[in-house]
Motif scaffolding. Structure first.
Motif, PDB file in Angstrom:
ATOM      1  N   VAL A 126     -96.093 -28.287  12.068  1.00 33.08           N
ATOM      2  CA  VAL A 126     -94.651 -28.528  12.153  1.00 33.08           C
ATOM      3  C   VAL A 126     -93.886 -27.305  11.666  1.00 33.08           C
ATOM      4  CG1 VAL A 126     -92.764 -29.932  11.260  1.00 33.08           C
ATOM      5  CG2 VAL A 126     -94.891 -31.022  11.908  1.00 33.08           C
ATOM      6  N   ILE A 127     -94.308 -26.773  10.528  1.00 27.30           N
ATOM      7  CA  ILE A 127     -93.622 -25.604   9.969  1.00 27.30           C
ATOM      8  C   ILE A 127     -93.754 -24.408  10.901  1.00 27.30           C
ATOM      9  CG2 ILE A 127     -93.646 -23.959   8.056  1.00 27.30           C
ATOM     10  CD1 ILE A 127     -94.458 -26.355   6.260  1.00 27.30           C
ATOM     11  N   ILE A 150     -91.302 -20.739  14.896  1.00 28.95           N
ATOM     12  CA  ILE A 150     -91.272 -20.200  16.265  1.00 28.95           C
ATOM     13  C   ILE A 150     -89.944 -20.522  16.936  1.00 28.95           C
ATOM     14  CG2 ILE A 150     -92.281 -20.449  18.568  1.00 28.95           C
ATOM     15  CD1 ILE A 150     -94.995 -20.824  17.164  1.00 28.95           C
ATOM     16  N   ALA A 151     -89.457 -21.752  16.748  1.00 27.91           N
ATOM     17  CA  ALA A 151     -88.183 -22.147  17.353  1.00 27.91           C
ATOM     18  C   ALA A 151     -87.031 -21.320  16.793  1.00 27.91           C
ATOM     19  CB  ALA A 151     -87.930 -23.628  17.114  1.00 27.91           C
ATOM     20  N   GLY A 189     -88.901 -29.348  19.976  1.00 27.54           N
ATOM     21  CA  GLY A 189     -89.339 -30.664  20.441  1.00 27.54           C
ATOM     22  C   GLY A 189     -90.766 -30.967  20.015  1.00 27.54           C
ATOM     23  N   ILE A 190     -91.639 -29.985  20.139  1.00 24.57           N
ATOM     24  CA  ILE A 190     -93.028 -30.164  19.707  1.00 24.57           C
ATOM     25  C   ILE A 190     -93.081 -30.400  18.203  1.00 24.57           C
ATOM     26  CG2 ILE A 190     -95.250 -28.991  19.462  1.00 24.57           C
ATOM     27  CD1 ILE A 190     -94.630 -27.595  22.139  1.00 24.57           C
ATOM     28  N   ILE A 224     -94.739 -33.754  16.406  1.00 25.66           N
ATOM     29  CA  ILE A 224     -95.813 -33.637  15.420  1.00 25.66           C
ATOM     30  C   ILE A 224     -95.356 -34.179  14.070  1.00 25.66           C
ATOM     31  CG2 ILE A 224     -97.295 -32.020  14.178  1.00 25.66           C
ATOM     32  CD1 ILE A 224     -97.328 -30.291  16.672  1.00 25.66           C
ATOM     33  N   PHE A 225     -94.101 -33.957  13.706  1.00 23.23           N
ATOM     34  CA  PHE A 225     -93.588 -34.475  12.444  1.00 23.23           C
ATOM     35  C   PHE A 225     -93.599 -35.994  12.432  1.00 23.23           C
ATOM     36  CE2 PHE A 225     -90.029 -35.860   9.743  1.00 23.23           C
ATOM     37  CZ  PHE A 225     -90.490 -35.364   8.532  1.00 23.23           C
ATOM     38  N   TYR A 226     -93.181 -36.627  13.528  1.00 23.43           N
ATOM     39  CA  TYR A 226     -93.179 -38.084  13.583  1.00 23.43           C
ATOM     40  C   TYR A 226     -94.605 -38.639  13.538  1.00 23.43           C
ATOM     41  CZ  TYR A 226     -88.212 -37.921  14.605  1.00 23.43           C
ATOM     42  OH  TYR A 226     -86.858 -37.712  14.540  1.00 23.43           O
ATOM     43  N   ILE A 227     -95.539 -37.968  14.186  1.00 25.36           N
ATOM     44  CA  ILE A 227     -96.940 -38.380  14.117  1.00 25.36           C
ATOM     45  C   ILE A 227     -97.429 -38.276  12.678  1.00 25.36           C
ATOM     46  CG2 ILE A 227     -99.287 -37.780  14.824  1.00 25.36           C
ATOM     47  CD1 ILE A 227     -98.105 -36.949  17.537  1.00 25.36           C
ATOM     48  N   PHE A 228     -97.054 -37.192  11.997  1.00 28.32           N
ATOM     49  CA  PHE A 228     -97.437 -37.016  10.601  1.00 28.32           C
ATOM     50  C   PHE A 228     -96.892 -38.149   9.738  1.00 28.32           C
ATOM     51  CE2 PHE A 228     -96.115 -35.476   6.405  1.00 28.32           C
ATOM     52  CZ  PHE A 228     -97.358 -35.185   5.860  1.00 28.32           C
TER      53      PHE A 228
END
Length: 54
Positions: free
Chosen positions: A5-6, A11-12, A29-30, A34-38
């Motif tokens: 996530v970081i 990168i963004a 968006g990615i 990934i944050f919500y999955i975490f």
């Protein structure tokens, strides 16, 4: 997973500073996904540890 996530947020931000709007939006968006999955995995692991202690 939090490292991913970081890294995608970094990168963004770099892509946004350089003017690459599409890449910045995709990386952000990615990072969100990934944050919500975490968060979901963290809550599941927290609940499972509480259930096992009982």
């Amino acid at each position: 997973m939090l490292r991913w996530v970081i890294s995608f947020i970094v990168i963004a931000l770099i892509a946004a500073l350089l003017g690459f709007g599409g890449i910045a939006g995709a990386a952000a968006g990615i990072a969100k996904i990934i944050f919500y999955i975490f968060i979901v995995l963290f809550v599941i692991s927290l609940v499972m540890s509480l259930v096992r202690k009982v």
